[in-house]
Write an enzyme that holds these catalytic residues in place. Structure first.
Site, PDB file in Angstrom:
ATOM      1  N   PRO A  97       8.515 -17.692 -24.685  1.00 45.54           N
ATOM      2  CA  PRO A  97       9.705 -17.455 -23.863  1.00 45.54           C
ATOM      3  C   PRO A  97       9.394 -17.615 -22.375  1.00 45.54           C
ATOM      4  CG  PRO A  97       9.247 -15.580 -25.319  1.00 45.54           C
ATOM      5  CD  PRO A  97       8.128 -16.544 -25.485  1.00 45.54           C
ATOM      6  N   VAL A  98      10.323 -18.245 -21.661  1.00 36.67           N
ATOM      7  CA  VAL A  98      10.109 -18.551 -20.241  1.00 36.67           C
ATOM      8  C   VAL A  98      10.372 -17.303 -19.396  1.00 36.67           C
ATOM      9  CG1 VAL A  98      10.986 -19.987 -18.341  1.00 36.67           C
ATOM     10  CG2 VAL A  98      10.720 -20.959 -20.603  1.00 36.67           C
ATOM     11  N   GLY A 101       6.655 -13.082 -18.830  1.00 35.36           N
ATOM     12  CA  GLY A 101       5.348 -12.434 -18.730  1.00 35.36           C
ATOM     13  C   GLY A 101       4.358 -12.873 -19.781  1.00 35.36           C
ATOM     14  N   LEU A 102       4.695 -13.911 -20.548  1.00 33.88           N
ATOM     15  CA  LEU A 102       3.760 -14.384 -21.568  1.00 33.88           C
ATOM     16  C   LEU A 102       3.026 -15.649 -21.133  1.00 33.88           C
ATOM     17  CD1 LEU A 102       5.755 -13.678 -24.864  1.00 33.88           C
ATOM     18  CD2 LEU A 102       3.718 -12.511 -24.056  1.00 33.88           C
ATOM     19  N   GLY A 103       3.118 -15.990 -19.865  1.00 29.28           N
ATOM     20  CA  GLY A 103       2.337 -17.108 -19.338  1.00 29.28           C
ATOM     21  C   GLY A 103       2.855 -18.473 -19.752  1.00 29.28           C
ATOM     22  N   SER A 104       4.175 -18.611 -19.903  1.00 35.00           N
ATOM     23  CA  SER A 104       4.714 -19.875 -20.413  1.00 35.00           C
ATOM     24  C   SER A 104       4.349 -21.062 -19.518  1.00 35.00           C
ATOM     25  CB  SER A 104       6.231 -19.796 -20.571  1.00 35.00           C
ATOM     26  OG  SER A 104       6.828 -19.550 -19.317  1.00 35.00           O
ATOM     27  N   ALA A 106       1.783 -21.416 -17.336  1.00 37.34           N
ATOM     28  CA  ALA A 106       0.347 -21.734 -17.364  1.00 37.34           C
ATOM     29  C   ALA A 106      -0.035 -22.353 -18.714  1.00 37.34           C
ATOM     30  CB  ALA A 106      -0.475 -20.479 -17.112  1.00 37.34           C
ATOM     31  N   ALA A 107       0.610 -21.909 -19.787  1.00 42.08           N
ATOM     32  CA  ALA A 107       0.276 -22.467 -21.107  1.00 42.08           C
ATOM     33  C   ALA A 107       0.747 -23.919 -21.195  1.00 42.08           C
ATOM     34  CB  ALA A 107       0.914 -21.631 -22.212  1.00 42.08           C
ATOM     35  N   ASP A 148      -3.447 -15.806 -15.152  1.00 41.15           N
ATOM     36  CA  ASP A 148      -2.823 -16.539 -16.262  1.00 41.15           C
ATOM     37  C   ASP A 148      -3.606 -17.798 -16.617  1.00 41.15           C
ATOM     38  OD1 ASP A 148      -0.834 -14.653 -15.955  1.00 41.15           O
ATOM     39  OD2 ASP A 148       0.799 -16.084 -16.258  1.00 41.15           O
TER      40      ASP A 148
HETATM   41  O1  PMV Z   1       4.525 -12.472 -15.126  1.00 42.12           O
HETATM   42  P1  PMV Z   1       3.180 -12.952 -15.517  1.00 42.12           P
HETATM   43  O2  PMV Z   1       2.765 -12.599 -16.885  1.00 42.12           O
HETATM   44  O3  PMV Z   1       2.932 -14.362 -15.181  1.00 42.12           O
HETATM   45  O4  PMV Z   1       2.118 -12.094 -14.715  1.00 42.12           O
HETATM   46  C1  PMV Z   1       2.161 -11.902 -13.378  1.00 42.12           C
HETATM   47  C2  PMV Z   1       1.023 -11.027 -13.011  1.00 42.12           C
HETATM   48  C3  PMV Z   1       1.054 -10.562 -11.593  1.00 42.12           C
HETATM   49  O5  PMV Z   1      -0.085  -9.728 -11.444  1.00 42.12           O
HETATM   50  C4  PMV Z   1       2.293  -9.756 -11.321  1.00 42.12           C
HETATM   51  C5  PMV Z   1       0.985 -11.734 -10.630  1.00 42.12           C
HETATM   52  C6  PMV Z   1      -0.342 -12.459 -10.639  1.00 42.12           C
HETATM   53  O6  PMV Z   1      -0.364 -13.575 -10.094  1.00 42.12           O
HETATM   54  O7  PMV Z   1      -1.338 -11.937 -11.146  1.00 42.12           O
END
Ligand code: PMV
Length: 310
Positions: A97-98, A101-104, A106-107, A148
């Site tokens: 899911p975009v 917070g699951l790194g979509s 970067a993945a 990420d």
């Molecule tokens: O939202 P995510 O899972 O891409 O994580 C962000 C993590 C933060 O610490 C909020 C930002 C970062 O660049 O580390």
């Protein structure tokens, strides 16, 4: 046809404070994946990026910084010495899911770099992949810590401190985490920007919060390395309270964390940028399904359990 994939990730402990030099612990989540496929295209067309999930087609050579995935493809081609640009179609699909917070992002970028390297007949080291993906993370996030791209490119749980090489990290006993999605997209760049402004306005208070998060992350590492993960539940609760104080939680995240605890989870916290996206909960393996069911009943858009460190 050449294909490469990359897992999603979750931040177990330390988000936001990690941007300010404190450690974070993150792990890959292979239940969800991004996949990039390279196929030969008609002569003279250059590299075309296709994103069927969102119905977009982007010619890579003319790409602007508005399209981070096209930018990472261009950087990868440069790093691979692919001159002139090959006539390939690069198709990216994802079950991640975009903006949750699951790194979509970067993945997808990692899958792109790996697929282009394979199509060019080479492989890049995890450090090289991570460095290229970091460039696209900057476009997605503004000031990413690099967590990420590191966890996804290495495909291993990592102890991450901004600016340091990722440290090997032993998970003595795999443990079960339930991931629940609020279904509310929340771009990380917004919460990261809000925390920055709050830190500028109240630097002593925020430095204190970041230090407290750092202590939680160190305690979590000791617990994970010792194989006794029971304390992780209370540590997740503490980390969540500190994120609430930073202003990056939301009523929906707080509610799903409460529901998970009531359904038997040992602790719960938001994961990633916050405000929306995902929360995670530590569960005994035999309680994980009841936590998943409770989250879905409470309105989570998605919930599943995953084993960390297996
Ligand atoms: O939202 P995510 O899972 O891409 O994580 C962000 C993590 C933060 O610490 C909020 C930002 C970062 O660049 O580390």
């Amino acid at each position: 046809m050449i294909q490469a994939s990359a897992p999603g990730k979750i931040i177990l402990f330390g988000e936001h404070a990690v941007v300010y030099g404190r450690p974070a612990i993150a792990a890959p989540v292979s239940t969800v994946q991004a996949t990039a496929t390279v196929t030969q295209a008609a002569l003279g067309g250059g590299l075309l990026l296709e994103l069927p999930d969102i119905g977009e087609r982007v010619p890579v050579s003319g790409a602007s910084t508005q399209t981070p995935l096209a930018m990472v493809a261009m950087l990868a081609l440069q790093a691979l010495g692919c001159e002139p640009t090959p006539d390939w179609t690069l198709t990216v699909r994802s079950t991640i899911p975009v903006a949750s917070g699951l790194g979509s992002g970067a993945a997808a970028a990692t899958a792109i770099v790996r697929a282009l390297a394979a199509a060019a007949g080479t492989t890049l080291s995890p450090a090289q992949v991570s460095a290229l993906v970091y460039e696209s993370e900057k476009l997605f996030h503004g000031t990413p810590s690099g967590v990420d791209n590191t966890v996804i490119a290495y495909g291993l749980p990592v102890w991450f401190v901004r600016g340091d090489p990722p440290q090997p990290f032993i998970i003595a006993q795999p443990f079960t985490v339930v991931i629940g999605d609020t279904g509310i997209p929340s771009p990380t760049s917004i919460t990261v920007g809000d925390v920055r402004r709050a830190w500028q306005a109240e630097s002593a208070r925020f430095e204190g919060l970041f230090d407290a998060v750092g202590e939680v992350v160190h305690a979590a590492r000791r617990s994970i390395e010792s194989g006794d993960v029971t304390p992780l539940g209370a540590l997740m609760d503490q980390n969540h309270s500190l994120l609430q104080e930073m202003g990056v939680s939301s009523p929906e995240l707080d509610r799903l964390c409460r529901v998970a605890r009531q359904a038997g989870a040992l602790g719960a916290k938001l994961s990633g940028g916050g405000r929306g996206g995902n929360m995670i909960a530590l569960a005994q393996p035999d309680a994980a399904e009841q936590v998943v069911a409770a989250l879905l009943r409470a309105g989570a858009a998605r919930a599943f359990s995953t084993l960390i460190g297996s």
